[in-house]
Design an enzyme around this catalytic site. Structure first.
Site, PDB file in Angstrom:
ATOM      1  N   LYS A 228       0.814  -1.223   0.000  1.00  0.00           N
ATOM      2  CA  LYS A 228       0.000   0.000   0.000  1.00  0.00           C
ATOM      3  C   LYS A 228       0.844   1.268   0.000  1.00  0.00           C
ATOM      4  CE  LYS A 228      -2.851  -3.129  -0.003  1.00  0.00           C
ATOM      5  NZ  LYS A 228      -3.217  -3.620  -1.337  1.00  0.00           N
TER       6      LYS A 228
ATOM      7  N   GLU B   2      -3.673   7.240   8.377  1.00  0.00           N
ATOM      8  CA  GLU B   2      -4.597   8.045   7.565  1.00  0.00           C
ATOM      9  C   GLU B   2      -5.654   8.661   8.469  1.00  0.00           C
ATOM     10  OE1 GLU B   2      -6.417   5.528   4.623  1.00  0.00           O
ATOM     11  OE2 GLU B   2      -4.659   5.546   3.313  1.00  0.00           O
TER      12      GLU B   2
ATOM     13  N   HIS C 111     -15.516  -7.137   6.266  1.00  0.00           N
ATOM     14  CA  HIS C 111     -14.683  -7.028   5.075  1.00  0.00           C
ATOM     15  C   HIS C 111     -14.956  -8.128   4.058  1.00  0.00           C
ATOM     16  CE1 HIS C 111     -12.743  -3.766   7.070  1.00  0.00           C
ATOM     17  NE2 HIS C 111     -12.437  -4.538   8.097  1.00  0.00           N
TER      18      HIS C 111
ATOM     19  N   ARG D 112      -6.392  -8.138 -10.204  1.00  0.00           N
ATOM     20  CA  ARG D 112      -6.965  -9.416 -10.643  1.00  0.00           C
ATOM     21  C   ARG D 112      -8.380  -9.173 -11.165  1.00  0.00           C
ATOM     22  NH1 ARG D 112      -7.871  -8.849  -5.103  1.00  0.00           N
ATOM     23  NH2 ARG D 112     -10.099  -8.792  -4.652  1.00  0.00           N
TER      24      ARG D 112
END
Ligand code: MV4
Length: 495
Positions: free
Chosen positions: A118, A202, A237, A294
């Protein structure tokens, strides 16, 4: 580049079936690999050739990259499609496939690697005018640096693992006095989960929506986006319901997000089908989150609103063809919804429901598509993802697609295990979902097992009433016209 004549799918279940169907449509030969748990699985039946590569556990079969490559070479395969999960975002595997003279149907290993980290992804997109969540784009190890950053952007903040994604290892911190402890936990969690303790910070976006843009990039420098999917209905998630288009995007925001997604693809020299994820806050500001390198589970909703076959596009790109359309040729037609049907018990904390599919009947219809990896009589293996099928419905508009989804859910007949079908119906019937006014906290906010239990009870009561009604009518008409119902039965009927 030469045309691909034979494809091996390094995967199982519905996605292997999905890729084989397009390969067959294109006149391409197919090879399945399978574990001992999947001997009778549809993907094995469907392929022209099938090779057992090992025992049931993934790391003894579907994760054995070298073995899969050896099988591919042995059978004169031209290209390997990795599906999703397993080896699909493993840059080392993609590199080995290429080194062995085969085609990897996906992006270059370098892009997989960059977007898998990330922090590297943030670094890559830096000069491409991509909106980012305020924060720090370097690994943070010093608590003092964390405090400094947090003070600048303001609490609450979110600590994330650089090697994470999918929500693993994230921690919300509300105030400075919690920061040190949470940092230490996040770092040690990241070390044990990913073998990489790098974390960054963040600003925490409250109640965001998850909106992602599908992109396609060929090897000739053309990149287009295929609009958005909204995936805000998630449970820990894990996505439950996805749709395209999103009910909240304006044409202007759609255009801006599309342009940003194309730029993200540019920043990593992307090739193939990819997805750029964004968070959207309550004021419709959007922020780049990550890129998935993907084909995604929810790709069918994009296929339905654009009329494109994404697997066909992946294969064409992989054999060096240029995209046959440009951005101006693309438009959105209608609305599509996808429900993931899992072998889980929604009433028991979504515990995996194991057992045999005693009955397994799937819905059929013009505006119904089912991408499925199972057949009646099969055991649901405990070794893999518990998703049984994806139910995709289409309508001229969102209301029609939702109504069709509810109708199609009721057409399923699955006996022998528990599924999340009723949970899916609960979502589709919920006023917040129907109105389009929801965010990523939907399930947490509105779902409790009692809600479904209540629905089941009502359904049972309606069924009992109906059965009794028919029974009484039947008695009156044919057999014993004088007989009165027994009191106990009368009570139930009048309730
Ligand atoms: C966030 C966030 C709020 N603020 N980042 C979760 C998965 C991972 N890909 C990123 N995630 C989030 N990142 C900031 N700065 C909230 C989430 C998040 C979330 C994102 C998408 C879909 C569902 C989610 C559920 C909880 C949290």
């Amino acid at each position: 580049m030469k045309k691909i004549q034979k494809i091996l799918v390094a995967n199982r279940g519905e996605i292997a079936v999905r890729v084989f169907k397009t390969a067959q449509k294109m006149g391409i030969k197919t090879v399945a690999v399978f574990s001992t748990a999947d001997r009778n699985a549809p993907h094995v039946q469907l392929a022209d050739e099938a090779i057992c590569i090992g025992e049931a556990p993934s790391n003894s079969s579907y994760l054995l990259g070298d073995k899969i490559i050896a099988v591919a070479k042995e059978l004169n395969v031209d290209a390997i499609h990795p599906g999703y999960g397993f080896l699909s975002e493993n840059a080392d595997f993609a590199q080995k496939v290429i080194d062995e003279g085969l085609i990897f149907i996906g992006p270059k290993p370098k892009a997989i690697q960059m977007m898998g980290d990330k922090l590297a992804a943030k670094e890559a997109v830096k000069n491409y005018d991509i909106p980012m969540v305020p924060g720090i784009d370097k690994a943070v190890t010093e608590v003092s640096v964390a405090i400094e950053t947090a003070k600048q952007i303001g609490f609450p903040i979110l600590i994330k693992a650089a090697a994470g994604g999918g929500g693993k290892g994230m921690r919300v911190v509300d105030k400075e006095s919690d920061l040190e402890e949470q940092m230490e936990r996040a770092i040690s969690e990241a070390v044990s989960a990913f073998g990489n303790g790098a974390v960054f910070i963040e600003k925490y976006v409250n109640s965001p929506r998850h909106i992602e843009i599908q992109v396609l990039a060929d090897t000739h420098g053309h990149i287009v986006h295929l609009f958005e999917r909204e995936c805000s209905i998630q449970r820990r998630h894990q996505k439950v319901v996805e749709e395209a288009p999103s009910s909240i995007l304006t044409p202007q925001i759609r255009k801006e997000m599309g342009a940003a997604a194309v730029n993200v693809a540019k920043s990593c020299d992307y090739v193939g089908a990819g997805t750029v994820e964004f968070l959207m806050d309550a004021d419709k500001n959007f922020y780049f989150l990550e890129m998935n390198t993907r084909l995604q589970v929810e790709h069918p909703v994009t296929e339905w609103i654009t009329g494109l076959d994404l697997v066909e596009q992946q294969i064409r790109i992989a054999q060096g063809e240029a995209l046959s359309f440009s951005q101006k040729d693309l438009s959105i037609k209608g609305h599509a919804l996808e429900l993931r049907v899992y072998a889980e018990d929604s009433l028991q904390h979504f515990m995996p429901s194991i057992g045999k599919l005693e009955t397994y009947k799937l819905p059929v219809g013009d505006t119904i598509r089912v991408d499925n990896g199972f057949t009646e009589g099969m055991e649901v293996p405990i070794y893999y993802d518990p998703m049984l099928s994806k139910l995709i419905t289409y309508g001229k508009n969102r209301d029609e697609a939702i109504a069709k989804m509810i109708e199609a859910i009721e057409l399923y007949d699955i006996q022998g295990i528990q599924t999340t079908l009723a949970f899916g119906k609960f979502v589709c019937e919920h006023p917040a979902f129907k109105s389009g006014n929801f965010n990523t906290h939907f399930v947490k906010e509105y779902y409790a097992p009692e809600v479904l239990e209540e629905a089941y009870k009502n359904e049972a009561l309606v069924a009992a009433k109906l059965a009794l009604h028919l029974y009484l009518k039947d008695m009156n008409r044919i057999r014993m016209p004088q007989t009165q119902p027994k009191p106990a039965v009368q009570t139930l009927f009048n309730k």
